[in-house]
Design a protein around this motif. Structure first.
Motif, PDB file in Angstrom:
ATOM      1  N   TYR A 345       0.832  -1.180   0.000  1.00  0.00           N
ATOM      2  CA  TYR A 345       0.000   0.000   0.000  1.00  0.00           C
ATOM      3  C   TYR A 345       0.882   1.250   0.000  1.00  0.00           C
ATOM      4  O   TYR A 345       1.920   1.291   0.670  1.00  0.00           O
ATOM      5  CB  TYR A 345      -0.902   0.031   1.229  1.00  0.00           C
ATOM      6  CG  TYR A 345      -2.073  -0.904   1.116  1.00  0.00           C
ATOM      7  CD1 TYR A 345      -3.309  -0.461   0.675  1.00  0.00           C
ATOM      8  CD2 TYR A 345      -1.944  -2.255   1.449  1.00  0.00           C
ATOM      9  CE1 TYR A 345      -4.392  -1.326   0.563  1.00  0.00           C
ATOM     10  CE2 TYR A 345      -3.012  -3.134   1.338  1.00  0.00           C
ATOM     11  CZ  TYR A 345      -4.227  -2.660   0.893  1.00  0.00           C
ATOM     12  OH  TYR A 345      -5.284  -3.512   0.785  1.00  0.00           O
ATOM     13  N   PRO A 346       0.475   2.261  -0.738  1.00  0.00           N
ATOM     14  CA  PRO A 346       1.224   3.522  -0.682  1.00  0.00           C
ATOM     15  C   PRO A 346       1.132   4.133   0.718  1.00  0.00           C
ATOM     16  O   PRO A 346       0.176   3.868   1.457  1.00  0.00           O
ATOM     17  CB  PRO A 346       0.538   4.387  -1.736  1.00  0.00           C
ATOM     18  CG  PRO A 346      -0.814   3.786  -1.929  1.00  0.00           C
ATOM     19  CD  PRO A 346      -0.656   2.323  -1.666  1.00  0.00           C
ATOM     20  N   GLU A 347       2.099   4.921   1.053  1.00  0.00           N
ATOM     21  CA  GLU A 347       2.181   5.488   2.406  1.00  0.00           C
ATOM     22  C   GLU A 347       2.154   7.010   2.331  1.00  0.00           C
ATOM     23  O   GLU A 347       2.679   7.622   1.391  1.00  0.00           O
ATOM     24  CB  GLU A 347       3.460   5.025   3.107  1.00  0.00           C
ATOM     25  CG  GLU A 347       3.526   3.514   3.313  1.00  0.00           C
ATOM     26  CD  GLU A 347       4.831   3.079   3.959  1.00  0.00           C
ATOM     27  OE1 GLU A 347       5.714   3.962   4.129  1.00  0.00           O
ATOM     28  OE2 GLU A 347       4.970   1.893   4.279  1.00  0.00           O
ATOM     29  N   GLU A 384      -0.617   8.708  -6.660  1.00  0.00           N
ATOM     30  CA  GLU A 384      -1.283   9.998  -6.791  1.00  0.00           C
ATOM     31  C   GLU A 384      -1.913  10.341  -5.452  1.00  0.00           C
ATOM     32  O   GLU A 384      -2.469   9.465  -4.784  1.00  0.00           O
ATOM     33  CB  GLU A 384      -2.377   9.944  -7.867  1.00  0.00           C
ATOM     34  CG  GLU A 384      -1.849   9.807  -9.277  1.00  0.00           C
ATOM     35  CD  GLU A 384      -2.987   9.784 -10.295  1.00  0.00           C
ATOM     36  OE1 GLU A 384      -4.163   9.706  -9.841  1.00  0.00           O
ATOM     37  OE2 GLU A 384      -2.709   9.853 -11.500  1.00  0.00           O
ATOM     38  N   LEU A 385      -1.842  11.632  -5.069  1.00  0.00           N
ATOM     39  CA  LEU A 385      -2.409  12.095  -3.803  1.00  0.00           C
ATOM     40  C   LEU A 385      -3.580  13.012  -4.119  1.00  0.00           C
ATOM     41  O   LEU A 385      -3.450  13.967  -4.890  1.00  0.00           O
ATOM     42  CB  LEU A 385      -1.347  12.837  -2.983  1.00  0.00           C
ATOM     43  CG  LEU A 385      -1.803  13.320  -1.588  1.00  0.00           C
ATOM     44  CD1 LEU A 385      -2.157  12.126  -0.708  1.00  0.00           C
ATOM     45  CD2 LEU A 385      -0.729  14.172  -0.937  1.00  0.00           C
ATOM     46  N   THR A 428      -3.166   6.864  -3.922  1.00  0.00           N
ATOM     47  CA  THR A 428      -3.524   5.691  -4.728  1.00  0.00           C
ATOM     48  C   THR A 428      -2.414   5.415  -5.733  1.00  0.00           C
ATOM     49  O   THR A 428      -1.903   6.346  -6.385  1.00  0.00           O
ATOM     50  CB  THR A 428      -4.837   5.936  -5.483  1.00  0.00           C
ATOM     51  OG1 THR A 428      -5.845   6.332  -4.551  1.00  0.00           O
ATOM     52  CG2 THR A 428      -5.297   4.684  -6.219  1.00  0.00           C
ATOM     53  N   ASP A 429      -2.018   4.127  -5.841  1.00  0.00           N
ATOM     54  CA  ASP A 429      -1.009   3.789  -6.843  1.00  0.00           C
ATOM     55  C   ASP A 429      -1.703   3.442  -8.167  1.00  0.00           C
ATOM     56  O   ASP A 429      -2.934   3.435  -8.263  1.00  0.00           O
ATOM     57  CB  ASP A 429      -0.099   2.652  -6.363  1.00  0.00           C
ATOM     58  CG  ASP A 429      -0.877   1.374  -6.060  1.00  0.00           C
ATOM     59  OD1 ASP A 429      -1.954   1.184  -6.659  1.00  0.00           O
ATOM     60  OD2 ASP A 429      -0.415   0.573  -5.232  1.00  0.00           O
ATOM     61  N   LEU A 435      -4.164   0.122  -5.305  1.00  0.00           N
ATOM     62  CA  LEU A 435      -4.263   0.129  -3.844  1.00  0.00           C
ATOM     63  C   LEU A 435      -4.224   1.572  -3.372  1.00  0.00           C
ATOM     64  O   LEU A 435      -3.590   2.437  -3.994  1.00  0.00           O
ATOM     65  CB  LEU A 435      -3.119  -0.668  -3.213  1.00  0.00           C
ATOM     66  CG  LEU A 435      -3.058  -2.154  -3.566  1.00  0.00           C
ATOM     67  CD1 LEU A 435      -1.864  -2.821  -2.888  1.00  0.00           C
ATOM     68  CD2 LEU A 435      -4.340  -2.870  -3.168  1.00  0.00           C
ATOM     69  N   SER A 436      -4.894   1.814  -2.283  1.00  0.00           N
ATOM     70  CA  SER A 436      -4.950   3.177  -1.763  1.00  0.00           C
ATOM     71  C   SER A 436      -4.862   3.154  -0.246  1.00  0.00           C
ATOM     72  O   SER A 436      -5.170   2.145   0.395  1.00  0.00           O
ATOM     73  CB  SER A 436      -6.237   3.878  -2.210  1.00  0.00           C
ATOM     74  OG  SER A 436      -7.373   3.178  -1.721  1.00  0.00           O
ATOM     75  N   GLU A 437      -4.465   4.270   0.292  1.00  0.00           N
ATOM     76  CA  GLU A 437      -4.348   4.437   1.738  1.00  0.00           C
ATOM     77  C   GLU A 437      -4.862   5.824   2.079  1.00  0.00           C
ATOM     78  O   GLU A 437      -4.675   6.790   1.318  1.00  0.00           O
ATOM     79  CB  GLU A 437      -2.883   4.276   2.181  1.00  0.00           C
ATOM     80  CG  GLU A 437      -2.689   4.226   3.682  1.00  0.00           C
ATOM     81  CD  GLU A 437      -3.310   2.986   4.304  1.00  0.00           C
ATOM     82  OE1 GLU A 437      -3.966   3.137   5.356  1.00  0.00           O
ATOM     83  OE2 GLU A 437      -3.152   1.889   3.747  1.00  0.00           O
TER      84      GLU A 437
END
Length: 816
Positions: A345-347, A384-385, A428-429, A435-437
């Motif tokens: 998951y991206p951080e 992406e944020l 989100t990648d 996957l997203s965080e």
């Protein structure tokens, strides 16, 4: 007799037997082929035996077959011998012999004669060779040398001589042939001979056809199947389909996932082909920890956690070994390449953050600095944020550098709309699936005094019943300030305003903390009807803000005033005396009771009732206009004086009332009345009670003057008959303030007879209704003080009534 006959019979029998034996010594032979059809001709017995055809019937010729079925039949008419049933040589002569005979006797009687006949059954080729075993199985090791012989089962043929088995033949084969042998009895035997080297891996099973052929015309044949199984020896090593296998495996594959199933082949069979798979020493221990190898099936499975970020490939060296006595082995290499999955998951990392800001911060203020990252590679590691609900949030993201973003204020903030923001940053990648965080930032908005208090309504109407208790709670005025703390602490005050030199703060009080409004005095509806003032709500901010609201207090009437009887007038507690002629007709107006009530509405609506009456059959009272009339004429039995007690009661709750006692005296003099004249009088209706008092007093004075002048003029123009003197009105009967009637409840009937004491009240009360006041002047006996007044009757304000108007007439016209 019997003893003499017995020897005779014995002598005859011996003779007969001797004679028959001599006759049967000659034998007749016939030869026929087997399988002849039924009804076929064999021979003519009558001719061959030298017998007369006619004697066959008369001598009862019959055919007796010995030890066999009766296959033949004699035609006694022609003496011919026929086939009765088809004959099979192999059935009749079950033993395989060269010749087959069927023996029979032809017996004639009268005299007895026997002919011996032999019928030879000739063989035909009606049976094919038959193998006792239709399928023959042979097991031959692939190590057997050429020239080896194997005995085979022979065929048999029920036919004989030339029709029996003549030769054998074998289907084409480069590995096998046959060798035919002849026995001492002429029978044929066959052996199978191995002609060349056999290889089980090349040809494991040989299927051959062995054919036996007899010598008949046409020849017949029979076949048998020979199945030859080549027995294996361990002469082949296991072989993999390819020396190197390349397999792609996704990381994080579940334990038990099949990576590859190896399938080595061994051309041998049995235990020589049973393989065992294993890792060689060239396979690392780490690889063996992550992957398992099934020794029987060659199945490679995942047994550990595969992480692309730790290792991208694995190498396995595998051997396959058979279970032969002298085992042979084969080898291959398996390359496992790990495919990266989007499993990380991206951080989001918060580098700096403001927990609270004032609601008046400028657009562009920095709230937070964040960084983003992803351990995956390729598209799986590109992130992406974004802001959740970015359209509704007054914030935006600004990319400051690679992997770093700034959170800025994009719109003005208002704490009263949103006091706290839960700002969710979503990273989100670009993997599949992505996957997203989420990372949530909590930002509190600090308050400033930017809102004035507001009331739910701008105008309040409050109804207060009169005679209220001082200090009674009227209502609660609650303003709302959306600010916080001291900015929302409100103070309520009454804005000063004087009414008739009286300050509002002397009449009303408000609680400065909660806005409860109280009355400081008791209100009287007959004096004060309403109040209008302002209340201000002020907060405690710096600088303070305020707003005000208009309050309208309406005093509501209560039934707190007792009706006041103004006609007939009398002193306090005294009895009203009335004098009427004794000759008065039925329906004569005796008196009219008029009461007024200072209240309003239903509280001022007065009705009348007789409380006491000397003779109930003599008088009636109208409950609405207060008129007392006679219900019959007076009789000589009626007393000269009558006493009535009338109660005037309002319509309030509870009802209030007043009473008047009227003493009626009757006189013998008749009182003739003249026709009346009408004097129109216009008036207006006013709504103020105080104004009514002023107008009433002025109208009474004006009417008094006009009436006096009219009477004087009439007196001067016409001769005056003797009449009672009309006493002047009592000036003490001027109506006080408490006798003013409500404009909505006054009612006066037409043709009202009133006393001189109530005369001015009648005129005043008539002024409360629009219409005409008609003054009727009677011819009054001397000493009497009565006159008749006619007033247009209506309920409430109405237009002037003209239909009842009349002029002043000569008193003499009224004399009857």
């Amino acid at each position: 007799m019997a003893c003499k006959c017995a020897p005779l019979r014995t002598s005859v029998a011996v003779f007969t037997f001797t004679a028959l034996w001599g006759f049967a010594l000659s034998i007749t032979r016939y030869s026929i082929p087997e399988e002849m059809e039924e009804g076929s001709f064999v021979a003519n017995l009558a001719t061959d035996l030298g017998l007369d055809v006619r004697s066959l019937e008369t001598r009862n010729a019959k055919l007796d077959v010995i030890h066999s079925k009766n296959y033949l039949h004699i035609n006694k008419d022609t003496g011919e011998l026929f086939i009765r049933e088809k004959m099979d040589r192999e059935t009749i002569c079950m033993t395989k012999t060269t010749s087959c005979f069927l023996k029979m006797d032809v017996i004639l009687t009268n005299p007895v004669r026997i002919f011996n006949i032999e019928l030879e059954i000739m063989d035909i080729n009606d049976n094919a060779p038959v193998f006792r075993r239709k399928t023959m199985h042979l097991d031959i090791s692939e190590a057997t040398l050429p020239g080896e012989r194997f005995s085979l089962t022979n065929a048999v043929d029920a036919d004989v001589w030339a029709n029996s088995i003549k030769t054998y033949s074998l289907s084409e084969s480069k590995y096998f042939s046959i060798d035919i042998q002849t026995g001492s009895d002429g029978s044929k035997y066959v052996d199978l001979v191995l002609s060349g080297n056999v290889d089980r891996e090349e040809h494991a099973v040989h299927n051959l056809i062995l054919t036996a052929v007899d010598g008949g015309l046409p020849p017949r044949s029979g076949t048998a199947s020979i199945i030859i199984n080549i027995l294996d020896i361990n002469d082949n090593a296991p072989v993999f389909s390819q020396p190197v296998f390349a397999i792609n495996v996704s990381e994080n594959s579940a334990v038990g996932t099949v990576v590859l199933t190896l399938n080595a082949t061994d051309l041998d069979e049995g235990t020589n082909a049973q393989l065992v798979y294993s890792y060689t020493l060239y396979t690392s221990e780490k690889t063996q920890e992550l992957f398992s190898l099934d020794p029987d099936s060659g199945e490679i499975k995942v047994k550990g956690v595969i992480d692309y970020e730790e290792s991208q490939s694995f190498e396995m060296h595998i051997q396959a070994q058979d279970r032969g006595i002298t085992p042979l082995s084969g080898y291959c290499k398996v390359m496992v390449f790990i495919t990266d999955l989007n499993d990380n998951y991206p951080e989001v990392t918060i580098k700096s953050l403001k927990r609270a800001v004032s609601e008046d911060v400028s657009v562009g203020t920095l709230i937070a600095v964040v960084s983003v990252s992803d351990r995956d590679s390729g598209a799986n590691g590109e992130v992406e944020l974004t802001l959740n609900q970015q359209e509704t949030l007054p914030f935006l993201l600004n990319k400051s550098s690679e992997g770093y973003f700034e959170l800025l204020v994009s719109k003005p903030l208002d704490r009263e709309v949103v006091s706290k923001y839960d700002i969710t940053l979503r990273v989100t990648d670009k993997g599949s699936p992505p996957l997203s965080e989420n990372e949530t930032l909590v930002l509190e908005i600090l308050d400033i005094n930017d809102n004035a208090p507001t009331f739910p309504k701008s105008f309040y109407t409050i109804h207060v019943a009169e005679n209220n208790q001082p200090g009674a709670l009227l209502t609660s005025l609650s303003a709302f300030d959306p600010d916080l703390n001291e900015n929302q602490y409100l103070v309520y005050v009454i804005m000063e305003k004087e009414i008739v030199n009286t300050s509002m703060s002397m009449l009303f009080s408000i609680n400065p903390e909660n806005g409860d409004l109280y009355a400081l005095k008791t209100f009287d509806y007959e004096r004060e009807r309403e109040f209008l003032f302002h209340i201000e709500a002020r907060d405690s901010g710096v600088p303070p803000r305020s707003s005000n609201v208009t309050v309208h207090i309406i005093i509501q009437d209560q039934n707190d005033n007792t009706p006041v009887i103004v006609s007939p007038w009398r002193a306090q507690g005294s009895v009203v005396e009335q004098v009427i002629p004794r000759s008065t007709d039925k329906g004569h107006l005796v008196a009219k009771v008029i009461a007024i009530d200072a209240d309003s509405g239903q509280n001022a609506r007065v009705t009348y009732q007789l409380l006491q009456v000397s003779d109930l059959s003599l008088f009636s009272l109208d409950q609405y206009n207060g008129e007392i009339r006679t219900t019959r004429m007076f009789s000589y039995r009626d007393p000269r004086q009558q006493r009535l007690v009338v109660v005037a009661k309002d319509n309030g709750s509870p009802a209030l009332s007043a009473t008047v006692t009227i003493k009626i005296s009757t006189v013998e003099h008749a009182m003739p009345f003249s026709e009346t004249t009408e004097l129109p009088l216009e008036y207006d209706v006013f709504t103020s009670l105080n104004l009514w008092l002023v107008i009433g007093l002025g109208a009474v004075s004006f009417l008094l003057l006009i009436t006096i002048l009219v009477i004087i003029v009439l007196k001067c123009q016409k001769p005056k008959p003797k009449a009672f003197k009309i006493p002047p009105p009592n000036r003490n009967s001027v109506i006080s303030r408490n006798s003013v009637i409500s404009q909505r409840s006054s009612t006066i009937a037409d043709s009202t007879l009133i006393s001189s004491d109530a005369y001015w009240y009648s005129l005043f009360l008539a002024e409360t209704r629009k219409g005409k006041v008609v003054v009727r002047q009677p011819i009054i006996p001397k000493g009497a003080g009565y006159f008749v007044s006619s007033i247009s009757r209506s309920i409430g304000p109405s237009e002037t009534t003209d239909s009842r108007a009349s002029t002043l007439e000569d008193p003499r016209r009224a004399v009857r």
